[in-house]
Design a protein around this motif. Structure first.
Motif, short mmCIF file in Angstrom:
data_model
loop_
_atom_site.label_atom_id
_atom_site.label_comp_id
_atom_site.label_asym_id
_atom_site.label_seq_id
_atom_site.Cartn_x
_atom_site.Cartn_y
_atom_site.Cartn_z
N GLU A 69 -12.95 10.41 1.71
CA GLU A 69 -11.89 11.16 1.03
C GLU A 69 -10.71 11.46 1.94
O GLU A 69 -9.59 11.68 1.46
CB GLU A 69 -12.43 12.48 0.46
N LEU A 70 -10.94 11.47 3.25
CA LEU A 70 -9.84 11.74 4.17
C LEU A 70 -8.90 10.54 4.26
O LEU A 70 -7.70 10.69 4.46
CB LEU A 70 -10.37 12.15 5.54
N GLN A 71 -9.44 9.34 4.10
CA GLN A 71 -8.57 8.17 3.98
C GLN A 71 -7.79 8.21 2.66
O GLN A 71 -6.61 7.87 2.61
CB GLN A 71 -9.38 6.88 4.07
N TYR A 72 -8.47 8.62 1.59
CA TYR A 72 -7.77 8.75 0.30
C TYR A 72 -6.64 9.79 0.39
O TYR A 72 -5.56 9.59 -0.17
CB TYR A 72 -8.75 9.18 -0.80
N ALA A 73 -6.91 10.87 1.10
CA ALA A 73 -5.88 11.92 1.26
C ALA A 73 -4.68 11.36 2.02
O ALA A 73 -3.53 11.68 1.70
CB ALA A 73 -6.46 13.12 2.00
N ALA A 74 -4.94 10.52 3.01
CA ALA A 74 -3.84 9.91 3.77
C ALA A 74 -2.96 9.06 2.85
O ALA A 74 -1.73 9.11 2.91
CB ALA A 74 -4.40 9.05 4.90
N ILE A 75 -3.60 8.30 1.97
CA ILE A 75 -2.85 7.46 1.03
C ILE A 75 -2.10 8.33 0.03
O ILE A 75 -0.95 8.03 -0.33
CB ILE A 75 -3.79 6.47 0.33
N GLU A 91 4.25 -1.24 10.79
CA GLU A 91 3.23 -1.52 11.80
C GLU A 91 2.04 -0.57 11.63
O GLU A 91 0.89 -0.97 11.82
CB GLU A 91 3.83 -1.40 13.20
N ILE A 92 2.33 0.67 11.26
CA ILE A 92 1.27 1.63 10.98
C ILE A 92 0.51 1.22 9.72
O ILE A 92 -0.72 1.27 9.67
CB ILE A 92 1.83 3.05 10.83
N TYR A 93 1.24 0.83 8.70
CA TYR A 93 0.59 0.44 7.44
C TYR A 93 -0.31 -0.77 7.65
O TYR A 93 -1.41 -0.85 7.07
CB TYR A 93 1.64 0.16 6.36
N LEU A 109 -3.08 1.14 -0.50
CA LEU A 109 -2.00 0.85 0.44
C LEU A 109 -1.11 -0.29 -0.06
O LEU A 109 0.11 -0.19 -0.06
CB LEU A 109 -2.58 0.49 1.81
N ALA A 110 -1.74 -1.37 -0.52
CA ALA A 110 -0.97 -2.54 -0.95
C ALA A 110 -0.10 -2.25 -2.16
O ALA A 110 1.08 -2.59 -2.20
CB ALA A 110 -1.92 -3.70 -1.27
N GLY A 111 -0.70 -1.58 -3.17
CA GLY A 111 -0.01 -1.40 -4.45
C GLY A 111 1.00 -0.29 -4.48
O GLY A 111 1.84 -0.24 -5.39
N THR A 112 0.95 0.60 -3.50
CA THR A 112 1.89 1.73 -3.50
C THR A 112 2.64 1.84 -2.17
O THR A 112 3.86 1.73 -2.12
CB THR A 112 1.15 3.05 -3.78
N VAL A 113 1.92 2.04 -1.09
CA VAL A 113 2.55 2.33 0.20
C VAL A 113 3.33 1.12 0.73
O VAL A 113 4.54 1.20 1.00
CB VAL A 113 1.50 2.80 1.22
N VAL A 114 2.66 -0.01 0.87
CA VAL A 114 3.32 -1.22 1.35
C VAL A 114 4.35 -1.70 0.33
O VAL A 114 5.46 -2.12 0.68
CB VAL A 114 2.28 -2.32 1.65
N SER A 115 3.97 -1.63 -0.94
CA SER A 115 4.88 -2.04 -2.01
C SER A 115 6.20 -1.29 -1.95
O SER A 115 7.28 -1.88 -2.00
CB SER A 115 4.19 -1.81 -3.36
N ASN A 116 6.13 0.03 -1.84
CA ASN A 116 7.33 0.86 -1.77
C ASN A 116 8.14 0.55 -0.51
O ASN A 116 9.38 0.51 -0.55
CB ASN A 116 6.97 2.34 -1.79
#
Length: 218
Positions: A69-75, A91-93, A109-116
């Motif tokens: 859940e801590l990884q989920y919280a990071a996302i 580079e962090i992503y 990460l792919a569908g939101t963080v990297v995508s954005n």
């Protein structure tokens, strides 16, 4: 100051953690915090402590923790509050995608963080897409295949098809699934282009089934 790790661990549920761990094939330990409660705890943390001075440092720390859940919280934090990071954040992503990798965090990460991030800095796409799609890390390849999921009419179809084509021979379930998912999503924009691609290439049965799920063979 109460850390987000302390806050989460104070709200653990052993009873809920077991089925969550089983669902994820016992790949990771869970605290037993469901999505709604997790997002509330993140909001509580921010309300009490404010935004961290270095969000990227915090998310790297959270990815280093054992509990999933801590990884989920990071996302969650990156998806909502990290949309305008400097271009170097890629580079962090990339590091996060390859840390404790499994479909749940990689897809977030792919569908939101990297995508954005790629929308904000499109010049990064050819550099990182080429490295990821031509490398041997299946999770980076999956990220390259999936990052355009929400782009709709802005999808670079040539890039999408080229990325899928590169990995058509893969036996990896998570790659085959990603190819089908990405094609199925783009079929909402251009069903004929997807149908032509599928019928002119040899796809794994899983990829083909997923790609044509809503448009059929004809």
């Amino acid at each position: 100051m109460t850390t987000i790790q302390t806050l989460f661990r104070a709200n653990r549920s052993v009873a809920d953690s077991k089925p969550m761990e089983a669902y994820m094939k016992n790949q990771f330990p869970f605290l037993g915090i469901r999505a709604t409660e997790r997002k509330k705890l993140v909001a509580d943390f921010l309300r009490e402590n404010g935004m961290p001075d270095d969000l990227l440092r915090l998310v790297v720390e959270l990815f280093a923790e054992e509990e999933r859940e801590l990884q989920y919280a990071a996302i969650d934090l990156l998806s909502r509050y990290g949309k305008k990071q400097a271009s170097e954040a890629i580079e962090i992503y990339e590091q996060l995608v390859t840390t404790k990798s499994w479909w749940d965090t990689v897809d977030g990460l792919a569908g939101t963080v990297v995508s954005n991030h790629f929308k904000l800095y499109p010049d990064l796409i050819p550099i990182y897409n080429e490295a990821w799609i031509n490398g041997d890390n299946i999770w980076l390849a999956r990220t390259a295949i999936l990052f355009q999921l929400k782009y709709k009419e802005e999808t670079n179809a040539e890039l999408l098809f080229a990325n899928c084509e590169k990995w058509l021979g893969s036996k990896e379930f998570f790659i085959q699934k990603a190819i089908g998912w990405a094609l199925r999503q783009y079929a909402k924009v251009d069903s004929e282009a997807v149908r032509v691609f599928v019928n002119s290439h040899t796809l794994a049965p899983l990829s083909r089934r997923e790609a044509l799920k809503h448009i059929g063979e004809a």
